[in-house]
Structure formats: C-alpha cells, structure tokens
Design a protein around this motif. Structure first.
Motif: not given
Length: 185
Positions: A101-105, A107-112, A159-162
């Motif tokens: 989706g378009p919403a920003e996430l 780093s902690s949301a990506l890790l979760t 999304r997280d670019q590493g």
C-alpha cells in the motif's frame, strides 16, 4: 537400537519426523523425498549409524491401500497441515496489503511484520513433510500461502532497503526465494 541407546533412538526418531518421515510401525519410517544423506548425517552425529538400515522402494502398500496419494493422506496429517497454511494465508493477506500500500511504514513496523510472518511460516512449515505435488490434495493451500509469503518478503525487502533485515531472516528468504522471483516477474 538397543535400550541402552534410548536417548539416541528417540532423538533419531524425532529427527526422522522433522525431516518429513511418517512412522509405519516400530522404528520403520517412510518419506516421499530422498532423505538418506540427512538421515545418515543425523545417525552419525548420534552414534547410531551402525544400527541404521536404509531401504528405498516404489512399491509401498499399507493394508489394502497402495495408491500413492491415499497413502500420503493416511500417513501424514495433511488436514492439520492444510489448516496451518490456511491460517498463514489469513495472516499474510493483510500484511501484504500494508506492505504494497501507499502508507509509510516505520522500521519497527516492518520488523514487526517480518517477525509475524516468520513465526507463522515456521508454524505452518515445521510439520510439513513437503510431499511432491502429486501426493497432495488439489488445490493445496501450502502453494498459495507460500506464494503470499514470498510476495510479502519481496515487498518487505523493497520497503526496508536492507535496514531492518536481521540475519535471522535469511533463512526465510531461502525458503521463499523461488516464489518471490515468480511474484516479481
């Protein structure tokens, strides 16, 4: 294996099931995949190789059942495994929507999301003997669920670019790489 080697015997039996084996009877296990190198390595590690007997066959019958897909249904808990994959799909779908989706996430949301997906993938795959497709009911929910996870993983990496990719998750990248490649084509 003698009673004096009970711990090694029990550990080897657990390893056989973990490798996708199904018990037929008292110490006799069957697997639909070539597993001999892994079984021998475990037996060597446990000091049990001298007690190990390996046999391959394409002619297995249990009672009157000899049709391969029916044997698989009777030997492995396919419905339980399918239910775990259905759950994995239910967990993956909304996470995939968030990741694409378009919403920003953060780093902690990506890790979760990565931890949630890894936990559910582990829960689904640990009991899965990874039987060949011809032995599975169709459609097999594991195929779709693993594709969804691969799409999630590809989106997560994009999304997280590493930045939030712990080394631990390389294991899951290996599991889903092929499906991720198909998903991004």
């Amino acid at each position: 294996m003698p009673e004096s080697a009970r711990t090694a015997r029990d550990t080897l039996r657990e390893t056989l099931v973990h490798l996708g084996g199904a018990p037929l009877q008292g110490g006799l296990y069957v697997c639909a995949n070539a597993w001999e190198p892994y079984v021998e390595e475990a037996a060597h590690r446990l000091g049990a190789h001298g007690s190990l007997t390996l046999l391959t066959t394409t002619d297995l019958r249990r009672g009157d059942t000899q049709e391969p897909a029916e044997l698989a249904r009777r030997l492995w808990p396919l419905q339980e495994i399918a239910d775990r994959y259905h759950r994995l799909g239910r967990i993956a779908r909304p996470r995939l929507a968030r990741l694409t989706g378009p919403a920003e996430l953060s780093s902690s949301a990506l890790l979760t999301i990565a931890v949630e997906l890894a936990a559910e993938l582990t829960r689904a795959m640990e009991p899965d003997p990874l039987l060949p497709p011809q032995l599975l009911p169709r459609p097999w929910p594991g195929t779709r669920a693993r594709e969804q996870i691969a799409q999630c993983w590809a989106a997560l990496y994009e999304r997280d670019q590493g930045e939030a990719r712990p080394v631990l998750f390389r294991l899951y990248a290996d599991i889903t790489r092929e499906a991720a490649d198909r998903a991004t084509r």
